[in-house]
Write an enzyme that holds these catalytic residues in place. Structure first.
Site, PDB file in Angstrom:
ATOM      1  N   CYS A  29      -9.811 135.382  18.350  1.00  0.00           N
ATOM      2  CA  CYS A  29     -10.994 134.584  17.756  1.00  0.00           C
ATOM      3  C   CYS A  29     -10.616 134.993  15.682  1.00  0.00           C
ATOM      4  O   CYS A  29     -11.726 136.480  15.207  1.00  0.00           O
ATOM      5  CB  CYS A  29     -12.121 135.338  18.247  1.00  0.00           C
ATOM      6  SG  CYS A  29     -13.028 134.163  17.702  1.00  0.00           S
ATOM      7  N   CYS A  83     -14.787 135.282  14.963  1.00  0.00           N
ATOM      8  CA  CYS A  83     -15.047 137.358  15.596  1.00  0.00           C
ATOM      9  C   CYS A  83     -14.636 138.090  14.557  1.00  0.00           C
ATOM     10  O   CYS A  83     -15.682 138.778  14.281  1.00  0.00           O
ATOM     11  CB  CYS A  83     -14.821 137.595  16.803  1.00  0.00           C
ATOM     12  SG  CYS A  83     -14.598 136.418  18.496  1.00  0.00           S
TER      13      CYS A  83
END
Length: 302
Positions: A49, A52
């Protein structure tokens, strides 16, 4: 470079008590139990991700700057999917704030440092100044004492006009009384930085459900119609919404889960999507949400 997101704050690290990675087995200890003494942020992330990787270092920096007023627990959803699955995490990064053993706020997406810092400051400040009042107001609302709940939420907002949790609670009071226009007006006053917080998201979902329920019809009429034709998916769907509007959450779950089981593809997966909206409206701490998510998972992954 992915290294910052993997900083575990091990036992020998000065951050060990502030920042840690957790597992499904340790979630109760690291998050729920720990939040009884200090707010705990849970960062749901995954190695693939990109956002993230932007957010986690910002969270770590902000938590260190808070100097013990809040802790951070990171959970890799690829390695430990059970908890995010039960909490209805649909996308990452997702951050939940736990206090007194339950989720009280949160946000989705990679926020800039200024908004993360403001989120933490608001969390700590609101917990200190008005947490007990909000808990009392929410308890009153859950018990059906809408007037008491509305009065308490209103008093909190008089002292803290940007308190998103109080605004969401007051909006739910208006929804309970059928004043959907004032509920919408109350939610419109929430500052943009707090518009995606968990309480506001829950209130918005409850408002949309209330609007849908106005169009569904009488519960008994819908029951009779469904009894005459049990294979009618629209009637079963409408009955679920009407039951929820009347406070019968278990009945709403039963109807929608039956529809998922018997005709999941109907209306572009509408029953499953409606269940997710119900879970948003009820909130992650509601027992009906936990039960519903477990039953839905059993159907989808059987």
């Amino acid at each position: 470079m992915d290294t910052p997101i993997l900083n575990e704050g091990g036992a020998g690290s000065p951050d060990a008590d502030l920042i840690k990675n957790s597992t499904t087995a340790d979630f109760m200890r690291d998050v729920v139990d720990a939040s009884m003494t200090v707010p705990v942020l849970v960062d749901f992330w995954a190695p693939w991700c990109g956002p993230c990787k932007q957010l986690t270092p910002i969270l770590e920096k902000a938590v260190r700057a808070a100097k013990g007023a809040v802790r951070l627990v990171k959970l890799n959803i690829d390695d430990h999917p059970e908890v995010p699955g039960q909490m209805g995490v649909q996308s990452i990064p997702a951050v939940f704030a736990f206090q007194d053993g339950k989720p009280v706020d949160g946000f989705m997406g990679a926020l800039p440092e200024s908004r993360v810092t403001a989120f933490i400051a608001r969390l700590v400040g609101e917990n200190a100044d008005s947490g007990a009042d909000i808990e009392a107001a929410e308890a009153a609302l859950a018990a059906g004492d809408v007037n008491m709940a509305a009065q308490t939420f209103g008093e909190i907002l008089q002292n803290d006009a940007e308190n998103a949790q109080a605004a969401a609670g007051l909006a739910k009071c208006y929804i309970k009384t059928g004043d959907l226009a004032r509920a919408e007006q109350t939610l419109a006053l929430v500052p943009p930085a707090k518009a995606e917080s968990a309480p506001v998201t829950s209130a918005k979902a409850a408002l949309e459900l209330a609007r849908k329920a106005e169009e569904t019809g009488d519960v008994e009429e819908l029951r009779a119609k469904l009894a005459a034709d049990p294979s009618d998916p629209q009637t079963r769907f409408d009955l679920a919404l009407a039951l929820n509007a009347g406070g019968d959450r278990q009945g709403a779950l039963d109807q929608l889960l039956t529809l998922v089981k018997e005709n999941r593809a109907w209306n572009d997966d509408a029953a499953r999507k409606q269940l997710v909206q119900l879970f948003d409206a009820w909130g992650p701490a509601d027992p009906a949400t936990s039960t519903g998510r477990q039953r839905l998972s059993s159907l989808l992954f059987a």
